[in-house]
Scaffold this active site. Sequence first.
Site, mmCIF file in Angstrom:
data_model
loop_
_atom_site.group_PDB
_atom_site.id
_atom_site.type_symbol
_atom_site.label_atom_id
_atom_site.label_comp_id
_atom_site.label_asym_id
_atom_site.label_seq_id
_atom_site.Cartn_x
_atom_site.Cartn_y
_atom_site.Cartn_z
ATOM 1 N N ARG A 1 0.444 7.396 -14.622
ATOM 2 C CA ARG A 1 0.753 6.105 -15.286
ATOM 3 C C ARG A 1 0.959 4.983 -14.467
ATOM 4 N NH1 ARG A 1 5.293 4.262 -17.259
ATOM 5 N NH2 ARG A 1 6.536 6.081 -17.433
ATOM 6 N N ASP B 1 -12.838 -13.889 -20.642
ATOM 7 C CA ASP B 1 -13.400 -12.476 -20.818
ATOM 8 C C ASP B 1 -14.755 -12.779 -20.351
ATOM 9 O OD1 ASP B 1 -14.698 -10.397 -21.955
ATOM 10 O OD2 ASP B 1 -13.344 -10.400 -23.967
#
Length: 376
Positions: free
Chosen positions: A40, A165
Amino acid sequence: MSHIHPKTTPIYQTSVFTFEDLDALEQYFDEPGQSYMYTRYQNPNTDELAQEISELEQGAGAMVTSSGTSALLAAVLTLCKAGDHVLYAEEIYGGSSSLLVQELSRMGLEVSAVPTVDTYTLDKYVQPNTRLLLAETMSNPLLQVLDTQRLAAETKRHNIRLVIDNTFATPILTKPLVLGADIVIHSITKYLSGHSDVTAGVVVCGQADDLERVRKVVKIYGLNLSPFEGWLAARGLKTLRLRMKQHSSNALILAKYLQDHPKVERVWYPGLADHPQHELAKRQGQGMFGGMMSFRIKDEVAAVNRFMQALEHIPFAPSLAGVTTSVSHPLGTSHRSLSAEEQQKLGITVGVIRLSVGIEEPEELIADLEQALEQV
Ligand SMILES: Cc1ncc(COP(=O)(O)O)c(C=O)c1O
């Protein structure tokens, strides 16, 4: 096993890494990046993917995430706290505006849309608590192209950050960080992985201190990508340049074909000379215009259904950017959660079809479109 030298990075499908003793644990903390502890936090496969994308975007570094949506979440959580204000160019992916408007606003973020015509003059929109502007290099689904350099000049003038983006353009066409953006995000799910078999995202930072903060956010919120998906995406990324060239040249051929077709009322593709930002798109995209376009047929559900049913090789698949061509329906999928008024304002009507052009032979694609358009 020091005699084994794999040419490609193996998959480190492990959730945790072992330590010899407490000295090794201390070394992990003292020498960041030299060893691993917990997937993680970081993993060799996801680190490799992040580094390759960062190099393509010419960033200071990157973190990959579990989806494009979690990449946007990580970017916003990196730059903002409750009470801050976020601006977004109104023509963005519907899922991105939903995350901001429907969810992050519940967490105390103020959110407003900037109409496309106003994106280069933000005076009316910037408030003392405004932190960032989110925009797409090429908008989804109607392919408005924004001038990243002008956006960067305007956001710098207001002392706010620019988050781009770059999913539709990819760094093969446009490198927003080089043009002045602060952070680039991608849905890796699309062109970067390229084979419609991965869900992933990435946040690429222009500055090292932003990267440290993104790393912390991904770790603490648990937004990480799995090793196997990281490996698959890294594999797809190796052919990104080749694929983008073919996507772009195929799309230009198809856009010209559709533009001349009597059943097609309008085509949105930046490669067409009559696209309002054609010259900008050419300059900003290294002469390539990408593989995405939209076109409008008769605004009738039955006509759209007949067209989709008649397509033999091109599936209706509500995603984009795979090696094989697909169509989607913005009104019914990506922009479904917008209000009817917002959909109308953006020009997303029932007859608008989004075409993600693959890397097949263009003649095969034209043949399939031709016989399906006959049914409209
Ligand atoms: C431009 C753009 N950004 C972000 C996303 C979200 O990506 P993901 O589906 O990987 O969360 C999408 C998805 O379609 C997209 O088109």
